[in-house]
Design an enzyme around this catalytic site. Structure first.
Site, short mmCIF file in Angstrom:
data_model
loop_
_atom_site.label_atom_id
_atom_site.label_comp_id
_atom_site.label_asym_id
_atom_site.label_seq_id
_atom_site.Cartn_x
_atom_site.Cartn_y
_atom_site.Cartn_z
N LEU A 183 44.20 47.16 35.41
CA LEU A 183 44.45 45.76 35.04
C LEU A 183 43.13 44.96 35.03
O LEU A 183 42.39 44.99 36.00
CB LEU A 183 45.41 45.09 36.02
CG LEU A 183 46.76 45.78 36.24
CD1 LEU A 183 47.68 44.84 37.04
CD2 LEU A 183 47.42 46.17 34.93
N ARG A 211 36.77 31.93 38.90
CA ARG A 211 35.88 31.64 40.03
C ARG A 211 34.47 32.19 39.86
O ARG A 211 33.56 31.86 40.61
CB ARG A 211 36.50 32.15 41.33
CG ARG A 211 37.54 31.20 41.90
CD ARG A 211 38.22 31.77 43.12
NE ARG A 211 39.22 32.77 42.75
CZ ARG A 211 39.85 33.55 43.62
NH1 ARG A 211 39.56 33.47 44.90
NH2 ARG A 211 40.76 34.43 43.22
N GLY A 230 50.87 37.18 35.11
CA GLY A 230 51.23 37.89 36.33
C GLY A 230 50.94 39.38 36.27
O GLY A 230 50.90 39.99 35.19
N THR A 231 50.73 39.96 37.46
CA THR A 231 50.40 41.39 37.54
C THR A 231 51.54 42.27 37.01
O THR A 231 51.28 43.32 36.40
CB THR A 231 50.10 41.78 39.01
OG1 THR A 231 51.13 41.23 39.85
CG2 THR A 231 48.76 41.25 39.47
N TYR A 261 42.59 48.20 39.38
CA TYR A 261 42.06 46.90 38.92
C TYR A 261 40.61 47.02 38.44
O TYR A 261 39.80 47.72 39.05
CB TYR A 261 42.14 45.87 40.07
CG TYR A 261 43.56 45.68 40.49
CD1 TYR A 261 44.36 44.74 39.87
CD2 TYR A 261 44.14 46.51 41.45
CE1 TYR A 261 45.70 44.60 40.20
CE2 TYR A 261 45.47 46.39 41.79
CZ TYR A 261 46.25 45.43 41.16
OH TYR A 261 47.57 45.31 41.47
N GLU A 318 53.75 37.80 50.70
CA GLU A 318 52.49 37.10 50.40
C GLU A 318 52.17 36.13 51.54
O GLU A 318 53.07 35.61 52.20
CB GLU A 318 52.59 36.36 49.06
CG GLU A 318 52.81 37.27 47.86
CD GLU A 318 51.70 38.30 47.65
OE1 GLU A 318 50.51 37.93 47.71
OE2 GLU A 318 52.03 39.49 47.45
N TYR A 361 -4.94 48.71 26.93
CA TYR A 361 -3.66 48.69 26.23
C TYR A 361 -3.62 49.86 25.26
O TYR A 361 -4.50 50.00 24.40
CB TYR A 361 -3.48 47.37 25.45
CG TYR A 361 -2.27 47.43 24.55
CD1 TYR A 361 -0.98 47.53 25.09
CD2 TYR A 361 -2.40 47.45 23.17
CE1 TYR A 361 0.13 47.63 24.28
CE2 TYR A 361 -1.29 47.55 22.34
CZ TYR A 361 -0.03 47.64 22.90
OH TYR A 361 1.07 47.75 22.10
C1 UD1 Z 1 47.82 40.64 44.62
C2 UD1 Z 1 49.10 41.05 45.39
C3 UD1 Z 1 48.85 40.96 46.91
C4 UD1 Z 1 47.64 41.79 47.29
C5 UD1 Z 1 46.42 41.37 46.47
C6 UD1 Z 1 45.27 42.32 46.73
C7 UD1 Z 1 50.87 40.28 43.86
C8 UD1 Z 1 51.96 39.29 43.63
N1 UD1 Z 1 50.19 40.16 45.01
O1 UD1 Z 1 47.62 39.23 44.84
O2 UD1 Z 1 50.01 41.43 47.63
O3 UD1 Z 1 47.38 41.69 48.67
O4 UD1 Z 1 46.71 41.43 45.04
O5 UD1 Z 1 44.10 41.81 46.12
O6 UD1 Z 1 50.64 41.15 43.03
N2 UD1 Z 1 45.87 40.40 36.45
C9 UD1 Z 1 46.15 40.69 35.13
N3 UD1 Z 1 47.02 39.89 34.46
C10 UD1 Z 1 47.62 38.81 35.05
C11 UD1 Z 1 47.32 38.53 36.40
C12 UD1 Z 1 46.46 39.35 37.09
O7 UD1 Z 1 45.62 41.64 34.57
O8 UD1 Z 1 48.39 38.12 34.38
C13 UD1 Z 1 44.90 41.22 37.18
C14 UD1 Z 1 43.69 40.37 37.49
O9 UD1 Z 1 42.67 40.59 36.53
C15 UD1 Z 1 43.28 40.81 38.87
C16 UD1 Z 1 44.51 41.49 39.47
O10 UD1 Z 1 45.44 41.63 38.42
O11 UD1 Z 1 42.26 41.75 38.82
C17 UD1 Z 1 45.09 40.78 40.67
O12 UD1 Z 1 45.73 39.58 40.28
P1 UD1 Z 1 45.87 38.32 41.23
O13 UD1 Z 1 46.69 37.31 40.52
O14 UD1 Z 1 44.53 37.90 41.68
O15 UD1 Z 1 46.69 38.86 42.50
P2 UD1 Z 1 46.57 38.31 43.98
O16 UD1 Z 1 47.10 36.93 44.03
O17 UD1 Z 1 45.21 38.54 44.50
CA CA Z 2 42.89 38.56 43.53
#
Ligand code: UD1
Ligand code: CA
Length: 483
Positions: A11, A18, A83-84, A107, A160, A371
């Site tokens: 992903l 940030r 979302g993931t 990731y 979470e 040179y």
């Molecule tokens: C997530 C986990 C959390 C875990 C943490 C570890 C969930 C709901 N929670 O939280 O339990 O402890 O990771 O770091 O999953 N991404 C996409 N598309 C999206 C959103 C995210 O590809 O639409 C990718 C992002 O690029 C990123 C990764 O997924 O690399 C994590 O996403 P993020 O939203 O930061 O999850 P966390 O809130 O950190």
């Molecule tokens: Ca994160």
């Protein structure tokens, strides 16, 4: 039992706000590779049936940066649903409908996760006949991460930070976000996940409850090494992870027989290779595909990018890129090797010397203040101090060719195109505009004229005139005392 996953989904669709950067987060370099390059390398090393990268922000830029190194990676574009969980859904859509077996989710911004850990995760997952296996770590400070709750049937929930009770927050086992899934269980569960949470996102963690209620087993694999699960969200974390990756690289090479005098000032990229009994002195950065052969000494203070250093060569205070240094050769101190430099065995590129597109043969030397651009120098020849290969007339570049066993004087200009034959010599200050035949001496200096008394008559009253006056008086006194 096979430990090869059917697919790995990486992903990398998050925006990375940030980082505050115009460059996509996953293309920021660490150890000479983009972040996502590390993730894809680890995924690739598990030998998956399919490798899928999920992108959204600046997807074309990321894709373009990766196609040569990872031709087998397929890109899936995430739509506007966040979302993931949605990201994984989009990745699954790029896979065959009838796929069976294990799917790993990793990731693009987690660069230290190793291929070995992914293999272990796959093995634990298949051996346990799990529907989902969560990679976890025990942290001293778990703040911010999802907490892993276990019961007698395995992992019961991931809570979470913001939703956790006091007791749950005391749990030190956290969710890395990396998982192994049985692909059918994952597909079925994801289809039932909604967006009814504060963020309005499809959370991948929501599949856990659905998989459990469908009778699937969910287990965790806990890592001792928390660096492997750390992600990069900002540039502070990028620097922390880069420093740790570097410490691991240095440790690897030291255990493989390389002396690193000062690890705290040495940076070595992931794709550099070093042979046993290489010595790296303080203040050295080795980048790209640099290779150093046994017995060579590099440093202090060298920066080498894509440079090949031969056995027993010695490089001091040298800045070089795309150059090849022969065995036993000497470079520096204070040398600048530009692309296309090839120094033969036992040759020398010395102090305050710049080279570019220059082949310098075995045993030949350019020791001082010169040179050398667009040149071929034969074997066992010597180029005098302060020489310039005049390769550019303002419009065209031209080449200079110098033979074997040539002895050229100091302060020579080689006005290219020009050729100097084997065994030729030249005087100091020669401007070589015409070819020099083998065995000839080239000189073109005008006779020197001394205008006696010039300083006293033309610069009277200056310190120079006073010094000349004193010297004149001294020599007449000397003459008198001798007579
Ligand atoms: C997530 C986990 C959390 C875990 C943490 C570890 C969930 C709901 N929670 O939280 O339990 O402890 O990771 O770091 O999953 N991404 C996409 N598309 C999206 C959103 C995210 O590809 O639409 C990718 C992002 O690029 C990123 C990764 O997924 O690399 C994590 O996403 P993020 O939203 O930061 O999850 P966390 O809130 O950190
Ligand atoms: Ca994160």
């Amino acid at each position: 039992m096979t430990t090869q996953p059917a697919a790995v989904i990486v992903l990398a669709a998050g925006e990375g706000t940030r980082m505050k950067s115009a460059t996509p987060k996953v293309l920021h370099p660490l150890g000479g590779r983009p972040l996502v390059g590390h993730a894809l390398r680890a995924a690739q090393s598990t030998g998956p049936g399919h490798l899928v990268l999920v992108l959204r922000h600046q997807a074309e830029r990321v894709r373009a940066a990766l196609t040569t190194d990872f031709p087998e990676a397929r890109v899936a574009l995430q739509d506007e649903v966040p979302g993931t969980g949605r990201a994984v859904q989009c990745g699954l859509d790029a896979l065959p409908d009838d796929l069976t077996g294990t799917v790993l989710v990793t990731y693009g911004d987690v660069p230290l996760l190793s291929g070995e850990t992914l293999e272990r995760l796959t093995r634990v997952h298949t051996e346990g006949a799990n529907a989902m296996t969560v990679l976890t770590a025990l942290l001293d400070d778990p703040t911010g991460y999802g907490r892993v709750l276990r019961d007698e049937n395995g992992v019961s929930a991931i809570v979470e930070q913001k939703d956790a009770t006091e007791d749950q927050r005391a749990v030190r086992e956290v969710n890395s976000g990396v998982y192994a899934f049985e692909v059918t269980a994952l597909r079925t569960a994801l289809a039932g996940v909604g967006r009814d949470n504060a963020a309005g996102e499809v959370y991948l963690t929501d599949v856990l409850a659905l998989i459990r209620s469908a009778g699937g087993r969910v287990e965790a694999l806990a890592l001792e090494d928390e660096w492997e699960i750390r992600g990069v969200n900002d540039r502070v974390q990028l620097a922390d992870l880069a420093a740790e990756a570097n410490r691991r690289t240095l440790r690897h090479w030291m255990l493989a027989g390389v002396t690193i005098v000062d690890p705290s000032t040495t940076w070595i990229d992931a794709d550099v290779t070093l042979e046993p009994d290489v010595t790296i002195r303080p203040g050295v950065q080795l980048h790209g595909s640099t290779r150093v052969a046994t017995g060579a000494v590099v440093g202090p203070d060298c920066t080498l990018t894509d440079v090949e250093v031969g056995a027993d060569a010695v490089l001091e205070r040298t800045h070089g890129s795309s150059a090849v240094i022969g065995a036993g050769a000497q470079v520096g101190p204070f040398a600048y090797l530009r692309p296309g430099t090839r120094l033969g065995a036992d040759g020398k590129i010395g102090t305050f010397v710049e080279t570019k597109n220059a082949t310098i043969g075995r045993g030949s030397k350019v020791p001082h203040l010169s040179y050398v651009g667009d040149a071929t120098i034969g074997e066992h020849s010597n180029i005098g101090a302060a020489s310039v290969f005049v390769n550019y007339d303002g419009v065209r570049k031209a080449h200079t060719t110098i033979g074997d066993h040539v002895r050229m004087g100091s302060d020579n200009m080689y006005v290219a195109p020009v050729t100097v034959g084997d065994g030729a010599y030249s005087g100091a200050g020669t401007v070589i505009r015409k070819d020099v035949p083998a065995g000839a001496l080239a000189i073109n200096v005008a006779p020197q004229r001394n205008m006696e008394g010039w300083t006293l008559s033309r610069r009277p009253g200056t310190p120079a005139a006073e010094a000349a006056q004193r010297a004149n008086e001294q020599s007449s006194t000397d003459r008198e005392s001798q007579s």
